[in-house]
Design a protein around this motif. Structure first.
Motif, mmCIF file in Angstrom:
data_model
loop_
_atom_site.group_PDB
_atom_site.id
_atom_site.type_symbol
_atom_site.label_atom_id
_atom_site.label_comp_id
_atom_site.label_asym_id
_atom_site.label_seq_id
_atom_site.Cartn_x
_atom_site.Cartn_y
_atom_site.Cartn_z
ATOM 1 N N HIS A 163 0.713 -10.948 8.096
ATOM 2 C CA HIS A 163 1.735 -9.955 7.781
ATOM 3 C C HIS A 163 1.117 -8.909 6.859
ATOM 4 O O HIS A 163 0.428 -9.259 5.896
ATOM 5 C CB HIS A 163 2.930 -10.586 7.066
ATOM 6 C CG HIS A 163 3.630 -11.631 7.869
ATOM 7 N ND1 HIS A 163 4.484 -12.557 7.297
ATOM 8 C CD2 HIS A 163 3.627 -11.905 9.186
ATOM 9 C CE1 HIS A 163 4.964 -13.360 8.232
ATOM 10 N NE2 HIS A 163 4.449 -12.986 9.382
ATOM 11 N N ALA A 164 1.370 -7.650 7.154
ATOM 12 C CA ALA A 164 0.970 -6.557 6.264
ATOM 13 C C ALA A 164 2.193 -5.696 5.990
ATOM 14 O O ALA A 164 2.962 -5.384 6.907
ATOM 15 C CB ALA A 164 -0.139 -5.721 6.901
ATOM 16 N N ILE A 165 2.386 -5.320 4.729
ATOM 17 C CA ILE A 165 3.521 -4.503 4.327
ATOM 18 C C ILE A 165 2.978 -3.269 3.612
ATOM 19 O O ILE A 165 2.245 -3.381 2.631
ATOM 20 C CB ILE A 165 4.477 -5.292 3.412
ATOM 21 C CG1 ILE A 165 4.974 -6.547 4.153
ATOM 22 C CG2 ILE A 165 5.646 -4.426 2.962
ATOM 23 C CD1 ILE A 165 5.855 -7.451 3.328
ATOM 24 N N ILE A 166 3.356 -2.086 4.147
ATOM 25 C CA ILE A 166 2.793 -0.832 3.659
ATOM 26 C C ILE A 166 3.906 0.169 3.363
ATOM 27 O O ILE A 166 4.723 0.456 4.255
ATOM 28 C CB ILE A 166 1.839 -0.207 4.702
ATOM 29 C CG1 ILE A 166 0.856 -1.255 5.228
ATOM 30 C CG2 ILE A 166 1.101 0.990 4.146
ATOM 31 C CD1 ILE A 166 0.844 -1.412 6.707
ATOM 32 N N PRO A 167 3.972 0.728 2.146
ATOM 33 C CA PRO A 167 4.935 1.800 1.881
ATOM 34 C C PRO A 167 4.578 3.038 2.716
ATOM 35 O O PRO A 167 3.411 3.425 2.793
ATOM 36 C CB PRO A 167 4.770 2.090 0.388
ATOM 37 C CG PRO A 167 4.092 0.877 -0.170
ATOM 38 C CD PRO A 167 3.224 0.358 0.933
#
Length: 200
Positions: free
Chosen positions: A140-144
């Protein structure tokens, strides 16, 4: 997808690929309704892109699933702080066995998580006809999303990949996901016509 689109997709795939005996027993209309429902649920969750891959890895059949979602998330004035806070919050909510880090990607800082998770496959989709628990490797990758690429408001981009072939993760899928993350960027057409653009 509406039902007509789902129906056309099911028929196109059934004529271009060999079906398993279990799939052949499922009526096309039922498959189309299931696909339509899945499509609706994905859209409601903010998913903007999905893909599945079926391949052979050293003679073994291997499958993986990728999803990209965009969700409203008021992350404040500092995206870097938001990334670190997201990493800490999600890591604290997971049970042991997950690794996490903040990395610098071309699209900005990203909170990246890897670990394993059990999914329950309902009996209707199980080859045995019984509920099945499937252990999967997860990324999982979370990027603003930068405000100028967000079309107003603040959003997060979530990139998620999973495979039930745990042994294939490190040598096969991890390099692919690293490439995907490096290829993700956000663009703005111009100052007067701001729009989202996710490019993979």
């Amino acid at each position: 997808m509406d039902f007509d689109t789902a129906w056309a997709t099911v028929n196109a795939r059934s004529t271009s690929a060999s079906l398993t005996p279990e799939t052949e027993q499922q009526p096309p209309a039922e498959m189309a309704r299931t696909l339509q429902q899945i499509s609706r649920l994905l859209a409601e969750a903010g998913v903007v892109y999905t893909a599945n891959c079926l391949r052979s890895v050293e003679g073994e059949t291997s499958i993986g699933s990728l999803a990209v979602a965009v969700v409203d998330f008021p992350y404040g004035d500092d995206p870097a702080t938001a990334v670190r806070g997201t990493l800490r919050g999600i890591l604290d909510s997971r049970r042991g066995g997950w690794a996490a880090s903040v990395i610098d990607a071309p699209c900005g800082q990203a909170a990246v998580f890897t670990g394993s998770q059990i999914y329950v496959l309902p009996a209707v989709f199980s080859p045995s006809g019984e509920e099945l628990k499937v252990l999967t490797a997860q990324f999982h990758a979370i990027i603003p999303i930068p405000p100028k690429a967000g079309g107003g408001g603040q959003h997060m981009c979530l990139v998620a990949f999973s495979t039930p072939q745990i042994a294939h993760w490190e040598r096969c899928y991890a390099p692919i996901m690293a490439t995907v993350l490096r290829s993700l960027h956000f663009t703005v057409e111009d100052e007067s016509n701001t729009r989202d653009e996710l490019e993979l």
